[in-house]
Design a protein around this motif. Structure first.
Motif, PDB file in Angstrom:
ATOM      1  N   PRO A 275      -5.419  -7.740  84.210  1.00 32.50           N
ATOM      2  CA  PRO A 275      -6.750  -7.248  83.828  1.00 32.50           C
ATOM      3  C   PRO A 275      -7.820  -7.459  84.883  1.00 32.50           C
ATOM      4  O   PRO A 275      -8.690  -6.609  85.061  1.00 32.50           O
ATOM      5  N   ARG A 276      -7.779  -8.590  85.597  1.00 30.90           N
ATOM      6  CA  ARG A 276      -8.792  -8.823  86.637  1.00 30.90           C
ATOM      7  C   ARG A 276      -8.700  -7.780  87.743  1.00 30.90           C
ATOM      8  O   ARG A 276      -9.706  -7.289  88.257  1.00 30.90           O
ATOM      9  N   ARG A 279     -10.181  -4.448  86.631  1.00 32.36           N
ATOM     10  CA  ARG A 279     -11.646  -4.472  86.705  1.00 32.36           C
ATOM     11  C   ARG A 279     -12.118  -4.285  88.146  1.00 32.36           C
ATOM     12  O   ARG A 279     -13.108  -3.601  88.405  1.00 32.36           O
ATOM     13  N   PHE A 280     -11.410  -4.890  89.082  1.00 33.87           N
ATOM     14  CA  PHE A 280     -11.764  -4.768  90.494  1.00 33.87           C
ATOM     15  C   PHE A 280     -11.624  -3.322  90.966  1.00 33.87           C
ATOM     16  O   PHE A 280     -12.399  -2.841  91.794  1.00 33.87           O
ATOM     17  N   MET A 281     -10.640  -2.595  90.422  1.00 30.40           N
ATOM     18  CA  MET A 281     -10.407  -1.208  90.819  1.00 30.40           C
ATOM     19  C   MET A 281     -11.405  -0.235  90.222  1.00 30.40           C
ATOM     20  O   MET A 281     -11.571   0.878  90.725  1.00 30.40           O
ATOM     21  N   ASP A 282     -12.062  -0.631  89.125  1.00 27.44           N
ATOM     22  CA  ASP A 282     -12.989   0.273  88.439  1.00 27.44           C
ATOM     23  C   ASP A 282     -14.020   0.847  89.409  1.00 27.44           C
ATOM     24  O   ASP A 282     -14.697   0.113  90.136  1.00 27.44           O
ATOM     25  N   LEU A 332      -7.490 -10.989  78.351  1.00 33.84           N
ATOM     26  CA  LEU A 332      -6.750  -9.753  78.619  1.00 33.84           C
ATOM     27  C   LEU A 332      -7.679  -8.563  78.834  1.00 33.84           C
ATOM     28  O   LEU A 332      -7.207  -7.430  79.001  1.00 33.84           O
ATOM     29  N   ARG A 333      -8.992  -8.795  78.819  1.00 32.31           N
ATOM     30  CA  ARG A 333     -10.015  -7.789  79.140  1.00 32.31           C
ATOM     31  C   ARG A 333      -9.856  -6.512  78.320  1.00 32.31           C
ATOM     32  O   ARG A 333     -10.072  -5.397  78.817  1.00 32.31           O
ATOM     33  N   GLY A 334      -9.439  -6.669  77.064  1.00 35.72           N
ATOM     34  CA  GLY A 334      -9.316  -5.524  76.172  1.00 35.72           C
ATOM     35  C   GLY A 334      -8.046  -4.722  76.343  1.00 35.72           C
ATOM     36  O   GLY A 334      -7.799  -3.781  75.589  1.00 35.72           O
TER      37      GLY A 334
END
Length: 536
Positions: A275-276, A279-282, A332-334
């Motif tokens: 998940p991290r 988020r970095f790729m977003d 798990l960031r959703g």
């Protein structure tokens, strides 16, 4: 300027699609459309439709580089011995199975034309005709008999020996017909044969330095622990596939390094991102994600035959203490679905939707810990990076426990040796389970009294009898009813806590098309190479 209305047809859409494939920029296309009398809004809508059509239309050719997450010098092209993601990817590229599972988890035929049975015990398998191995040999019943019987030979060391052991007879009826007799009725045989280990190899094969299969690709290079290079099979029996001319596959163990390779364009597919990393790729240009709802999970295991799990009330208290929503959202960031303490996820057609997750209730947790006489007693939670997100989960449990007077310590141990030294052995520890295609496989592997991976040492004669009854039934309504009750038994009686079913996320270049979810997990159940393509 005189406005001249233009009626754009499907033929005109196709023209725009062709121009996009030839490299025309969005700006140039909008200028062309506006010069033809199309307004900015209408032109933008047409371009969006064309972009989507281009992305969804297979393109032939190209060389793709893909990175998995696990590899070693023990990498193998022998499907019976396959144990890592890199093994599964290669076996799926070079070989085929008798059956496969589609995106809904439904059995479809691959090398088999049909599987028939009247009693779920004796099965007749008809093979497709005209299928060739890479060396030109034509597929026949002898190949299937040889492939399946290898799993019964102890000297082979098959990872699927326990599942194959139920096959008491495997014989040829004619050139394209095989008979399988099971020790007991098992309606799941077609699904079992779709598992990665049951790939079909040529009769008499003993050399696996190269893979002589019927698959979509031919092995050009195989360096265990390093890489493989595969080239398109020009004589593949399936229409149209594969689309790629070739692909290279290797492992990048570190997730951050895998993401950086994807962002830099060094690879076009990076498997199993956390998940991290997502988020970095977003918002980063040139990349996209493919998210698969799967049955993988990290669970907290409390052995019922050891303290503190043997104390009445401790397991119940832990089930109330685990904050599933916090784990799903914060850790798990959703990218997970909340779990209900049993292994059959919502992506499985036998999942019991009426079984609700235990709500986070610290007061109830405290009540049960007091009942067990353990409030204030120091209890270690054994965790490791080997079990995905387990260290973070243990930390949350520790924090929640502190609020009600429970003393948990987080014993983080090294990943090397975790599965042999701590998993299944420590009184309270974490596990990490990959998706399995049937409830019977999950239950017999993890919860039957004699299960080899019985994580909490759960034992129930009733459960064992129900498992055998469901296994042998061809009545889907009856099987579903039994599996629903078994899920309730596990959720309420076993010492395993499954807070969430973790979604699998693969990172892709935005030039990759055709990637879809599969119930067998990452990379389309490891079959991605046969199905994806590269847009120009």
């Amino acid at each position: 300027m005189t406005y001249k209305p233009t009626n754009w047809s499907g033929r005109d859409d196709a023209m725009v699609e062709t121009m996009i494939r030839r490299g025309a920029s969005r700006r140039d296309l909008l200028k062309m459309l506006m010069a033809s009398g199309i307004g900015m809004a209408a032109g933008g809508s047409l371009l969006l439709r064309a972009d989507q059509a281009v992305a969804a239309t297979p393109v032939y050719g190209g060389h793709l580089k893909a990175a998995g997450w696990s590899s070693s010098t023990a990498d193998t092209l022998d499907p019976a011995k396959a144990s890592m993601s890199t093994d599964y990817v290669r076996c799926c590229a070079f070989y085929n199975r008798l059956t496969i599972l589609d995106e809904q988890g439904v059995v479809q035929m691959e090398l088999a034309d049909s599987l028939k049975t009247d009693d779920a015990k004796t099965w007749e398998i008809k093979l497709k005709s005209g299928v060739s191995f890479h060396d030109g040999k034509t597929l026949s019943a002898e190949d299937v008999v040889y492939s399946l019987k290898r799993h019964l030979d102890p000297s082979v060391g098959s990872k699927a020996n326990a599942m194959a052991a139920q096959m008491t007879e495997i014989s040829k009826l004619d050139d394209l017909t095989v008979k399988i007799v099971l020790a007991g009725a098992n309606a799941d045989l077609p699904t079992i044969l779709a598992m990665h280990h049951f790939m079909i190899i040529a009769d008499g094969t003993t050399d696996f330095s190269k893979a002589n299969g019927t698959g979509a690709f031919i092995c050009e290079t195989f360096e265990p622990g390093v890489r493989s290079i595969a080239v398109k099979n020009p004589n593949y029996f399936k229409d149209k596939a594969p689309y790629l001319d070739s692909f290279e596959f290797f492992a990048i163990a570190d997730t951050n390094a895998r993401v950086n390779a994807l962002l830099s364009g060094d690879i076009q597919v990076g498997a199993s991102l956390n998940p991290r990393s997502v988020r970095f790729m977003d918002g980063k240009p040139g990349v996209q994600t493919s998210i698969t709802r799967s049955g993988s999970y990290t669970d907290l295991n409390i052995r019922l035959d050891m303290e503190p799990g043997a104390k009445t009330g401790f397991v119940e208290g832990m089930k109330y203490l685990v904050n599933r929503e916090a784990i799903q959202k914060s850790i798990l960031r959703g990218m997970a679905e909340i779990g209900n303490d049993q292994p059959v996820s919502a992506s499985d057609r036998y999942h019991n939707p009426n079984l609700k997750p235990r709500a986070y209730d610290p007061d109830q947790a405290r009540h049960h810990f007091e009942k067990a006489g353990l409030l204030g007693v120091e209890i270690p939670l054994v965790a490791s990076t080997a079990a995905n997100s387990s260290v973070d989960m243990a930390t949350i449990i520790q924090q929640m426990g502190a609020q009600i007077g429970m003393k948990f310590t987080v014993d983080q141990v090294p990943p090397d040796g975790y599965w042999s030294n701590y998993w299944l052995k420590s009184p309270v520890h974490f596990g990490n389970i990959n998706p399995r295609p049937t409830p019977d496989i999950l239950f017999s592997l993890l919860y039957a009294s004699d299960a080899p991976w019985n994580e909490s040492h759960y034992k129930s004669e009733k459960f064992d009898k129900m498992m055998l009854e469901a296994r042998g039934s061809l009545d889907e309504e009856k099987r579903t009813s039994i599996y629903w009750e078994m899920q309730e038994m596990v959720a309420n009686e076993a010492g395993t806590i499954i807070p969430a079913y973790i979604s699998n996320v693969d990172g892709l270049s935005d030039k990759v098309g055709g990637m879809r979810p599969n119930p067998l997990g990452a990379l389309m159940g490891f079959t991605f190479a046969e199905h994806i393509w590269l847009n120009a």
